[in-house]
Design a protein around this motif. Sequence first.
Motif, short mmCIF file in Angstrom:
data_model
loop_
_atom_site.label_atom_id
_atom_site.label_comp_id
_atom_site.label_asym_id
_atom_site.label_seq_id
_atom_site.Cartn_x
_atom_site.Cartn_y
_atom_site.Cartn_z
N THR A 27 0.83 -1.20 0.00
CA THR A 27 0.00 0.00 0.00
C THR A 27 0.86 1.25 0.00
O THR A 27 0.34 2.35 0.08
CB THR A 27 -0.92 0.03 1.24
OG1 THR A 27 -0.14 -0.27 2.38
CG2 THR A 27 -2.04 -0.98 1.11
N ILE A 28 2.17 1.08 -0.06
CA ILE A 28 3.05 2.25 -0.03
C ILE A 28 2.77 3.11 -1.27
O ILE A 28 2.52 2.60 -2.35
CB ILE A 28 4.52 1.81 0.07
CG1 ILE A 28 5.39 2.93 0.59
CG2 ILE A 28 5.07 1.33 -1.26
CD1 ILE A 28 5.74 2.74 2.02
N PHE A 29 2.77 4.42 -1.05
CA PHE A 29 2.41 5.36 -2.12
C PHE A 29 3.70 5.98 -2.63
O PHE A 29 4.31 6.81 -1.95
CB PHE A 29 1.47 6.42 -1.52
CG PHE A 29 0.90 7.39 -2.50
CD1 PHE A 29 0.35 6.95 -3.70
CD2 PHE A 29 0.90 8.74 -2.24
CE1 PHE A 29 -0.18 7.85 -4.59
CE2 PHE A 29 0.37 9.65 -3.13
CZ PHE A 29 -0.17 9.19 -4.32
N PRO A 30 4.17 5.57 -3.81
CA PRO A 30 5.52 5.98 -4.24
C PRO A 30 5.77 7.49 -4.19
O PRO A 30 6.84 7.89 -3.72
CB PRO A 30 5.61 5.43 -5.67
CG PRO A 30 4.62 4.34 -5.73
CD PRO A 30 3.52 4.69 -4.79
N PRO A 31 4.85 8.36 -4.63
CA PRO A 31 5.20 9.79 -4.63
C PRO A 31 5.54 10.32 -3.24
O PRO A 31 6.30 11.29 -3.11
CB PRO A 31 3.94 10.47 -5.17
CG PRO A 31 3.27 9.43 -5.98
CD PRO A 31 3.55 8.13 -5.29
N ALA A 32 5.00 9.68 -2.16
CA ALA A 32 5.26 10.19 -0.82
C ALA A 32 6.69 9.94 -0.39
O ALA A 32 7.21 10.61 0.51
CB ALA A 32 4.31 9.54 0.17
N ILE A 59 9.18 12.85 -0.16
CA ILE A 59 9.19 13.74 1.00
C ILE A 59 10.32 13.35 1.95
O ILE A 59 10.90 14.19 2.63
CB ILE A 59 7.81 13.68 1.70
CG1 ILE A 59 6.75 14.16 0.72
CG2 ILE A 59 7.80 14.49 2.98
CD1 ILE A 59 5.34 13.86 1.14
N PRO A 86 -4.67 11.66 -6.91
CA PRO A 86 -3.62 10.83 -6.29
C PRO A 86 -3.39 9.50 -7.00
O PRO A 86 -2.24 9.08 -7.19
CB PRO A 86 -4.13 10.60 -4.88
CG PRO A 86 -5.11 11.68 -4.63
CD PRO A 86 -5.70 12.05 -5.95
N SER A 115 -1.17 9.99 -9.98
CA SER A 115 0.00 10.87 -9.90
C SER A 115 1.30 10.14 -10.18
O SER A 115 2.36 10.72 -10.12
CB SER A 115 0.06 11.52 -8.52
OG SER A 115 0.13 10.52 -7.54
N PHE A 116 1.21 8.85 -10.48
CA PHE A 116 2.42 8.13 -10.90
C PHE A 116 2.02 7.16 -11.99
O PHE A 116 0.86 6.78 -12.10
CB PHE A 116 3.06 7.39 -9.72
CG PHE A 116 2.13 6.44 -9.02
CD1 PHE A 116 2.01 5.13 -9.43
CD2 PHE A 116 1.35 6.86 -7.95
CE1 PHE A 116 1.16 4.26 -8.79
CE2 PHE A 116 0.50 6.00 -7.31
CZ PHE A 116 0.40 4.70 -7.73
N ARG A 132 1.52 14.20 1.20
CA ARG A 132 0.97 12.98 0.62
C ARG A 132 1.25 11.83 1.59
O ARG A 132 2.32 11.77 2.18
CB ARG A 132 1.61 12.68 -0.73
CG ARG A 132 1.14 13.57 -1.87
CD ARG A 132 -0.28 13.25 -2.27
NE ARG A 132 -0.81 14.15 -3.30
CZ ARG A 132 -1.48 15.28 -3.04
NH1 ARG A 132 -1.70 15.65 -1.81
NH2 ARG A 132 -1.94 16.03 -4.03
N LEU A 172 -1.17 4.49 0.96
CA LEU A 172 -2.40 4.87 0.28
C LEU A 172 -3.24 3.62 0.08
O LEU A 172 -2.76 2.61 -0.42
CB LEU A 172 -2.06 5.49 -1.08
CG LEU A 172 -3.22 6.18 -1.78
CD1 LEU A 172 -3.43 7.57 -1.19
CD2 LEU A 172 -2.98 6.29 -3.27
#
Lengths: 246, 499
Positions: free
Chosen positions: A93-98, A101, B385, B388-389, B409, B413
């Motif tokens: 569930t990891i969200f790559p764009p985050a 940060i 969201p 976004s990739f 973000r 997710l």
Amino acid sequence: MTSIARKKELVSRLQTDILRWQGFKLPSAQTQAIGLGAVEKAFPNGVFPTGTVHEFVCGTPEQAAASGGFLGGILASLMQNNGACLWISTSRTIFPPALKIFGIEPDKVIFIDLRRERDVLWVTEEALKCEGLAAVIAELREIDFAQSRRLQLAVEKSKVTGFVIRTDPQKLTATTCVARWQITSLPSQLENGMPGVGYPRWNVELTKVRNGNPGNWKMEWSPEGFIPVKEPVAIKVPIVRKLKAV
Amino acid sequence: MSKRYCAIWFRHLTTDWITLRQPDLKSTPFIFVMPEHNRMMVAAASPPAQLQGVFAGMAAADAKAFVPGLKVFDNRPQLAAKLLKALGLWCIRYTPIVSIDHPDGLMLDISGCAHLWGGERAYLKEIVNRLRSKGYDARAAIADTIGTAWAVSRFGKLTPIIKSGDEVNALLSLPAASLRLEPAIIQRLQKLGLHKISSFINMPRSVLRRRFGDNLVLRLSQALGQEPEFIQPLQPVEPYEERLPCLEPIRTASGIEFAIHRLLEMLCKRLSEEGKGLRTAILKCYRVDGKIIQAEIGTNRPTCTIRHIFKLFELKIPQLEPALGIELFVLTAPKVEDADIVQEVLWAGNPGLEDTALAELLDRISGKVGSDTIHRYLPAEHYWPERSFKIASTVAEKSTINWRTNKPRPVQLLPRPEPVDVTAPIPDYPPMVFRYKNEVHHIKKADGPERIEREWWLDKGEHRDYYYVEDEQGRRYWLFRSGHYSDETSRWFIHGFFA
């Protein structure tokens, strides 16, 4: 008197040798701090051990998110030198764009999404044998001692740093991992009581460290890196007791 | 080097096939019939039926009249072609170039193959004996030209192997039908008393052309090798292919490993000499029982490293079922690309994603668990969201845009937003309390809203107002309200967890 001194010297030399063979490095010009500050002091020689396998315990998605952020901070310094890393899991569930940060280039991370838990172990072991990688992260429900020993043997040869994220805290068993981390979120603080949500803040708990001192620290992540929240005080005694009770 | 061809003729192709499936039919006369101009005609007759005078092309009613107890089967028009194709694939163990010669034969280009079986006589004997032991009544002949091989296999009485340059003598005594001519021309030749090739082979070509057309002259010169003739291979020969026939059938895993190693040594030597690397490779194993089993591997970048490709095949060996044994290994590389020139490392920098070891690792992973498991992401220019990739197509693909960091973000997710119960008293203020998975979270700190509109050119629906909230224990969530604030219709969702 001299014989005692000689014995002491021999023992201390043996200890450093054993540490070196286990993958711990002596502080030198090449080992750079990864910015964890006081937490690094908990490890033998005061160096964050790379080329070993670390274990993160996270049972809830909130904990997984906190561990993900903290791990991101560590990975950022491991991947500084144009390194790539592998993220292996069955239900990611990891969200790559985050990740950006926390200072990681998300396109440097290769995600392996597998269907079976068995394959995760196989891929993790193969990946840990690959010397070109900066780090390997594996999300695992269960791993027994023998399996973790295979991972340890792989990293001892390749010097790749492995991170095992344990998603089921009920099934924790003894492993060969060098450290067991537990990251939980703490309420964030903004200056002068400003409204909004501040920088992520965590309670970083080292429940197990091989040849080191377990402890408990409060850290915050700012765009510059990790910042200790208060005077970092390593609370040793209660943690050890807690472990024994378990 | 002159070409050598081997023609194989199956005298009773379809009837042999049905006898193989129903052995009790072996001594009974039977025929295949097909409708032709509202009459049932004999398409093929079994050997016992032929002995009693039934032949292909006669009316089925006549055949039934003078052979008592004649069994009749419906003819399947595609059967012969299918059988020939299967037999042709089987024959690839003798030569890579096999073509189908409709309606009842095969043509093999055996140039440079026969010596592997110890000469042409042994080679021919091996093919015919193997086919006969399988139950197909086959006749075969070897000659320099396709035409002569065809003629001798059908009509030859003396020897099946015609030496180079001996075509004329071989053809002299054969009937005119052996030249692969249309029935009309054969009839005309017979009408004029030209039954054998010897009776018209010495006539001037212009005379033959005027009376019998171009085709006769063409076929005659093709049979004599004066006119080139080509065959259409059943399986196109891959430019990068290596073959390893085995004296004894291979049945063990270590035997297969050894064979793969030998083949790779041959193939990779050639590839590296030409500065190329393979992207896909297929190993075909021809088993004793006639089945072909194969394993396929793919690589992320062109490679000709034996060790690496062997490791990829090693993962596939357990899937190869040798059964009674494998007698031929064929390794082909259908996709070959120019390999990158490996430069000596001057500055030991970290190659990152360009690393060969990483590429080899990914090859092994995709070989074991499938290439659809490996993902790498690049930024996409979308605020939404989930969009976004985007998935990168190759390991080394670079993005022209940067990852955005100006908005918070979440690290985790959810694959799809989950509905939550929310108490939000004031419009456009963050909620006070929300309930997720039966746990009530009191919100202490919040940031937002960040409104993200739907991209109307991609999909329809409500916009989202995102809030970055923190509960009393310091756990941080990403909530959103779908659409505008209103008591009845506004729905709240949880979409992620912050670090």
